[in-house]
Design a protein around this motif. Structure first.
Motif, PDB file in Angstrom:
ATOM      1  N   ASN A  87       2.506  -1.098   1.558  1.00 33.38           N
ATOM      2  CA  ASN A  87       1.304  -1.924   1.644  1.00 33.38           C
ATOM      3  C   ASN A  87       1.405  -3.107   0.714  1.00 33.38           C
ATOM      4  O   ASN A  87       2.256  -3.181  -0.164  1.00 33.38           O
ATOM      5  CB  ASN A  87       0.052  -1.089   1.396  1.00 33.38           C
ATOM      6  N   LYS A  88       0.499  -4.040   0.924  1.00 40.59           N
ATOM      7  CA  LYS A  88       0.609  -5.353   0.305  1.00 40.59           C
ATOM      8  C   LYS A  88       0.621  -5.299  -1.220  1.00 40.59           C
ATOM      9  O   LYS A  88       1.436  -5.932  -1.879  1.00 40.59           O
ATOM     10  CB  LYS A  88      -0.565  -6.218   0.765  1.00 40.59           C
TER      11      LYS A  88
ATOM     12  N   LYS B  17      -2.738   2.232  -2.636  1.00 45.21           N
ATOM     13  CA  LYS B  17      -3.284   2.522  -1.324  1.00 45.21           C
ATOM     14  C   LYS B  17      -3.875   1.228  -0.786  1.00 45.21           C
ATOM     15  O   LYS B  17      -4.402   0.433  -1.556  1.00 45.21           O
ATOM     16  CB  LYS B  17      -4.367   3.597  -1.430  1.00 45.21           C
ATOM     17  N   PRO B  18      -3.788   1.037   0.529  1.00 42.26           N
ATOM     18  CA  PRO B  18      -4.414  -0.181   1.055  1.00 42.26           C
ATOM     19  C   PRO B  18      -5.915  -0.141   0.814  1.00 42.26           C
ATOM     20  O   PRO B  18      -6.480   0.921   0.566  1.00 42.26           O
ATOM     21  CB  PRO B  18      -4.096  -0.124   2.554  1.00 42.26           C
ATOM     22  N   LYS B  19      -6.534  -1.297   0.905  1.00 37.99           N
ATOM     23  CA  LYS B  19      -7.981  -1.351   0.714  1.00 37.99           C
ATOM     24  C   LYS B  19      -8.660  -0.652   1.885  1.00 37.99           C
ATOM     25  O   LYS B  19      -8.510  -1.057   3.036  1.00 37.99           O
ATOM     26  CB  LYS B  19      -8.424  -2.805   0.641  1.00 37.99           C
ATOM     27  N   ARG B  20      -9.345   0.423   1.585  1.00 43.21           N
ATOM     28  CA  ARG B  20     -10.007   1.185   2.652  1.00 43.21           C
ATOM     29  C   ARG B  20     -11.246   0.445   3.114  1.00 43.21           C
ATOM     30  O   ARG B  20     -11.940  -0.185   2.308  1.00 43.21           O
ATOM     31  CB  ARG B  20     -10.433   2.556   2.146  1.00 43.21           C
TER      32      ARG B  20
END
Lengths: 445, 331, 310
Positions: B273-274, B320-323
């Motif tokens: 992820n970014k 973790k990606p932004k949920r």
């Protein structure tokens, strides 16, 4: 700069083959099978028995619980039996099967085309009437409308969003409905605003339907509080949470309902049904359905009675092509593949997509190359590759921590996967198992 | 009777994106750099390239068939070709053939196939092969031929690379100074000694633009690496301009561009992820500069990427990606 | 010389101090464990299959020692011999338990059940059952995805490529129940092995009404009730259009087998069938060859949602 939702999303080919095909009334079939469970929640309880005579619009099943919906006959004739038929879920479900005789409507239904603008009912009366008329969300999920309009007392609605996005490729039913019944939809929106006790409503439309945007903008000018919001095209914009994000910039928290940010979302199809129910006394027994497909002779938008076997609708559009490989109820991204065309139409049937053998077959599966395209595409900010791996290994507790229950099953991950991996198959499995785990835990307490 | 219909869960349509398409995209992006190497090193570059690609393909096929006994071969997915090309890009153009074959064997046979082939390797196979050769054959691996000897292969005369000059200055070797460094323009178009693929920053950037346009990679990793290196070496240059070269020269010399654009962005071994990609790129940049300026090797890119490859699983767990709905944008 | 001495002394000192710390720690943090737990664990097969209902063999040993009685505790893998050993270690009475085996209650082979659609999704029963009723007209029967095969730790269940149904290898099956849990349709049942592995059971789990079931599969139970009537022991019950033979009541007389119009009731490992001799003693006295490898080729189509939701 047009608005859209903030996380993920994909751009599938539009393929709106049936766009601008005016809505045609489908013929009444010789026999209909009206499923008792066309909505989310408890199945309806039948009010008729074998041999009873029914009229069009007669209530034939009542609410089976708080979250449930009444069901009305879509034809006149005699009840043949109440039996199991295979529905879009692929499992046999109970249905009322009616042999059609003539087309006799209940007298209370106003069959004229005149527009009735004035709504003389109070909020409670409207909600009661919607319950009686069996109105459900017609975007596909079929959530009973009256339940949505009565939020838990802790929440207060601030606005209504009307979903005219129709982000699924191929489908055009809502688009055509907006073009042909703009005024009725506006009255419907006003009724919904009155029922929800709000004075602001947004009609969200993607910018691939400029004619609908223009027409509704023009119509809306004479209705106070209604605003048309053009949105940038992106799938899954029609998802409730995504739509709220796109229109209001508010994100519904994990596990929360849209009402927690003060929004009630309704589909345009539902809005039209609400208009008919309140102003014309007409229960929900017919709807617009798109019959489409690249190999189909005449992709069309049909106004068909609930319970009509899909085969008859396909025949009306030129018949099932020989090379058919897959038939999908709904759109290609979230629709359900059917095992045959004898499945009856339901309140949530927004479309029927015919795919030929070549389009239908899934591609060969390759190993995951960890390209992270699924992570980018996920509209809920999850990590589909990880969830799929965990599901394949049965690690459901960890899946719960990775928020599998947030998954809206939009299919963006699998759509975008260069390795053709069945990511969503596994996510669904995980969601199912984790859901069962959560229910078991709640039951224990 | 109509056909028996296919039934499966949604979605029923696909983006038509494939592994092959992505791999082909990377190969196309590598063409400009290869073209420059042909012009600059001539036949030597061609020999190294062909040897590397053919032996990578051979080892992938042979290991799959005779050792892992799998029924299907995986050479069709083009990943072995990319490994071969990238390995060749990291080698001097006068390297003996048997060393190249050893490198390919290590890349495919040690770094890739034992872990399960494509998608499962923990580190970048081409880099693993290169570092293996660098440690095993330091002399052959660090003598780069002078440019322009189009027709010579093993007998080419060799010259010092810009990085070797910089290292010499830092180590205080007599007779070298930063003034001997080529100009930024020369480094940009690629007329200096070096490994086959790393000499021309212009050609590599062309590849980057192509991959970004085709959405094969995102900007996060290359940009974060280059920015980190630029800032870090910039600070060092300001502290001691006599010993440490200008940041622009640092950016354009050695395998930095090649590493940042093609090696660090390898799908399999980079974070998912970014946020993770930015962290990964930042640490690659820091490690590269640390090795270049304070380590014993003149070039630190390969080591930096390999080290961060090993940290990728941890980065994936941490980031973790932004949920959706996690931070309400407006209350 | 000095150097070596320093090294020896310093390392020796470190070793001594570490040993002391370890010794003290082991005394201070010692946990008392009933020595019998280790003894019991030693005689267990260490398959850690969970068939006993406890988390692994040590969990079972622990439970046996703590409970003070072997009531309801049975190691399916080791069977009676192991339980006798456990009982002797603990000085307890062992419960006589009949050996059991997993039985696949679906016989819907490719021939018996015509396909009505083609499943193009992931080949996993759990996922297919989310999708729809299956490739055939029977929405209760075996999906053929092989989830049971993957669940088996003992290599005792395999898909037969001809029938498309799983087959249990009786010699290897420990009746741990992993396949029962894995099957989303609840087709697999753990049943008593029976004398000489002879068993009679309904090889179908279809709860559809007769005509629908019959159309979907040639060997489906149509709920006609003939077997219920013919059973002299009252071992057969009919519920939701589906017959079920209670293995604890059944005397293996096989009258029901003959009477079933759909051949949905299956008899296993009996000597060649003589329809007129239906008495158990008669059959036993014939002393025919022991079937060398009792392979069960039965696939069932059933679904019982109640059990499903555990």
């Amino acid at each position: 700069m047009l608005k859209t939702f903030s996380i993920g999303g994909v751009h599938p080919q539009e393929n709106k083959l049936s766009a601008h095909q005016s809505i045609i009334k489908a013929a009444i079939p010789p026999q209909v099978a009206i499923l008792l469970s066309q909505h989310i929640g408890a199945p309806a309880k039948p009010l008729v028995a074998k041999g009873d005579t029914v009229k069009v619009g007669m209530k034939i099943a009542e609410l089976g619980g708080f979250v449930s919906a009444a069901i009305h006959s879509s034809v006149s004739g005699k009840v043949l039996k109440i039996d199991n038929v295979i529905d879009a879920s692929g499992y046999p479900k109970p249905a009322i099967i009616i042999n059609v005789e003539g087309d006799e409507w209940e007298e209370t239904i106003d069959r004229s085309d005149t527009l009735v603008k004035e709504c003389k009912f109070s909020s409670e009366e409207i909600i009661k009437k919607l319950t009686d008329c069996g109105i459900v969300g017609m975007g596909g999920a079929c959530f009973p409308t009256q339940v949505k309009l009565c939020p838990p007392p802790a929440f207060k609605a601030q606005c209504v969003i009307i979903n005219g996005v129709e982000c699924e490729p191929y489908l055009t039913a809502d688009h055509q409905l907006m073009l042909e019944h703009a005024e009725e939809i506006m009255v419907g929106v006003s009724i919904l605003m009155k029922a929800a006790k709000v004075n602001k409503a947004f009609i969200a439309i993607e910018n691939n339907k400029p004619d609908a945007i223009e027409l509704l903008k023009k119509t809306a000018s004479s209705y106070p509080g209604i605003e048309v919001v053009p949105l940038k095209m992106k799938y899954p914009q029609g998802g409730e949470k995504q739509l709220i994000d796109a229109v209001t910039d508010r994100q519904v928290a994990s596990g929360a309902l849209p009402i927690s940010v003060g929004v009630i979302v309704q589909n345009v199809g539902t809005t039209f049904a609400v208009y008919q129910a309140i102003q014309k006394n007409k229960p929900l027994f017919e709807r617009v359905i798109t019959i489409t497909g690249n190999s189909l002779a005449k992709p069309s938008n049909l106004l068909a009675r609930i319970g009509t076997p899909l085969r008859q609708l396909v025949d009306a559009c030129g018949g099932l092509p020989d090379d058919t490989g897959k038939v999908i109820s709904g759109g290609p991204m979230m629709g359900k593949a059917l095992i045959n065309l004898d499945v009856p139409m339901t309140k949530g049937s927004s479309g029927l997509l015919i795919m030929n053998e070549e389009e239908a077959k899934r591609g060969e599966i390759h190993p995951c190359i960890r390209c992270a395209k699924c992570v980018d595409a996920c509209s809920m900010g999850l990590e589909p590759y990880l969830l799929a791996q965990l599901a394949a290994h049965g690690e459901f507790e960890r899946m719960e921590k990775e928020r599998i229950m947030d998954c809206i099953e939009c299919g963006c991950c699998q759509f975008t996967c260069p390795s053709n991996r069945p990511i969503l198959d596994y996510c669904r499995l995980g969601k199912n198992k984790v859901g069962a785990m959560i229910r078991a835990r709640k039951a224990k307490k | 009777m109509e056909n028996k219909l296919f039934v499966s869960l949604s979605p029923h349509v696909h983006s038509e994106d494939t592994v092959k398409r992505n791999m082909h995209g990377v190969l196309i992006a590598l063409i400009p750099a290869f073209f420059v190497s042909l012009v600059v090193f001539g036949i030597g570059a061609l020999i190294v390239m062909v040897t590397s690609v053919v032996s990578c393909l051979f080892f992938e096929w042979a290991i799959g068939k005779y050792i892992m006994k799998s029924k299907t071969t995986t050479i069709g997915d083009c990943s072995a070709i990319i490994t071969g090309v990238l390995l060749a890009f990291n080698l001097p153009s006068n390297l003996p053939i048997w060393i190249i074959i050893l490198g390919a064997l290590f890349a495919i046979g040690v770094a890739k196939m034992p872990f399960g082939g494509l998608g499962c390797n923990p580190v970048n196979p081409a880099l693993a092969g290169r570092v293996f050769l660098l440690i095993s054959f330091p002399v052959q691996m660090t003598s780069w031929p002078v440019v322009g000897q189009i027709t010579s292969y093993a007998d080419a005369t060799t010259a010092a690379t810009p990085l070797a000059i910089m290292k010499g200055v830092i180590n205080g070797t007599s007779g070298v100074s930063l003034n001997q460094l080529p100009s930024a323009w020369n480094l940009f178009i690629g007329t200096n000694a070096g490994s086959i693929g790393e000499i021309s920053a212009a050609a590599l950037l062309l590849g980057l633009i192509f991959m970004l346009w085709k959405k094969i990679i995102t900007w996060h990793i290359p940009v974060s690496i280059l920015a980190t290196v630029f800032v870090f070496t910039g600070i060092m240059h300001l502290v001691n301009p006599v010993e440490y070269a200008r940041p622009l020269i640092q950016l354009l010399s050695g395998g930095l561009m090649l590493g940042a654009i093609f090696m660090a962005t390898d799908y399999v071994t980079s974070p998912m992820n970014k946020k993770g990609m930015l962290i990964y790129g930042f640490f690659i940049g820091v490690l590269t500069v640390v090795i270049r300026l304070f380590g014993s090797y003149p070039e630190g890119m390969s080591f930096a990427i390999l080290i961060m490859n090993c940290f990728t699983p941890l980065i994936n767990i941490y980031c973790k990606p932004k949920r959706f709905g996690e931070v309400a944008k407006k209350k | 010389m000095n150097l070596i001495l320093i090294a020896v002394i310093s390392l020796g000192a470190i070793a001594l101090i570490s040993a002391l710390i370890l010794f003290l720690a082991s005394k201070k943090f010692a946990v008392f464990e009933d020595p019998r737990i280790t003894e019991v664990a030693k005689v267990l097969p260490q398959a850690n299959c969970g068939g006993c209902g406890y988390p692994g063999c040590s969990g079972f040993a622990n439970a046996c020692v703590k409970a003070g009685s072997l009531q309801g505790k049975y190691c399916t893998v080791g069977g009676q011999p192991v339980m006798t050993k456990v009982a002797s270690i603990l000085g307890l009475e062992v419960e006589e338990a009949e050996p059991t085996v997993a039985v696949v209650r679906c016989n819907g082979t490719c021939e018996h059940r015509p396909l009505v659609s083609r499943n193009d999704g992931t080949r996993s029963c759990a996922i297919t059952s989310l999708l729809y009723g299956g490739e055939t007209g029977c929405s209760y029967g075996c999906l053929g995805g092989g989830d049971c095969v993957n669940a088996c730790q003992f290599d005792a269940i395999h898909m037969n490529p001809v029938t498309g149904l799983p087959e249990v290898d009786e010699d290897k099956c420990t009746s741990c129940g992993a396949c029962v849990k894995a099957c989303p349709r609840n087709i697999i049942e753990v049943r008593p092995k029976g004398k000489k592995s002879r068993r009679v059971y309904v090889s179908c789990v279809n709860k559809d009404r007769g005509p629908i079931a019959k159309k979907a599969c040639e060997v489906s139970c149509i709920g006609c009730g003939k077997c219920v009537k013919v059973c002299p022991f009252g071992a057969i019950t009919l519920e939701n259009n589906l017959a079920y033979i209670d293995p604890n009541v059944c005397k293996s007389c096989r009258k029901c087998v003959d009477v079933c119009p759909q051949h949905a009731i299956v008899e296993l490992n009996f000597p060649p069938h003589k329809p007129k001799i239906a008495v158990v003693e008669e059959v036993d006295s014939t002393k025919t060859i022991e079937t060398p490898k009792a392979v069960e080729a039965v696939a069932v189509s059933v679904d019982s949602p109640k059990e499903n939701n555990n």
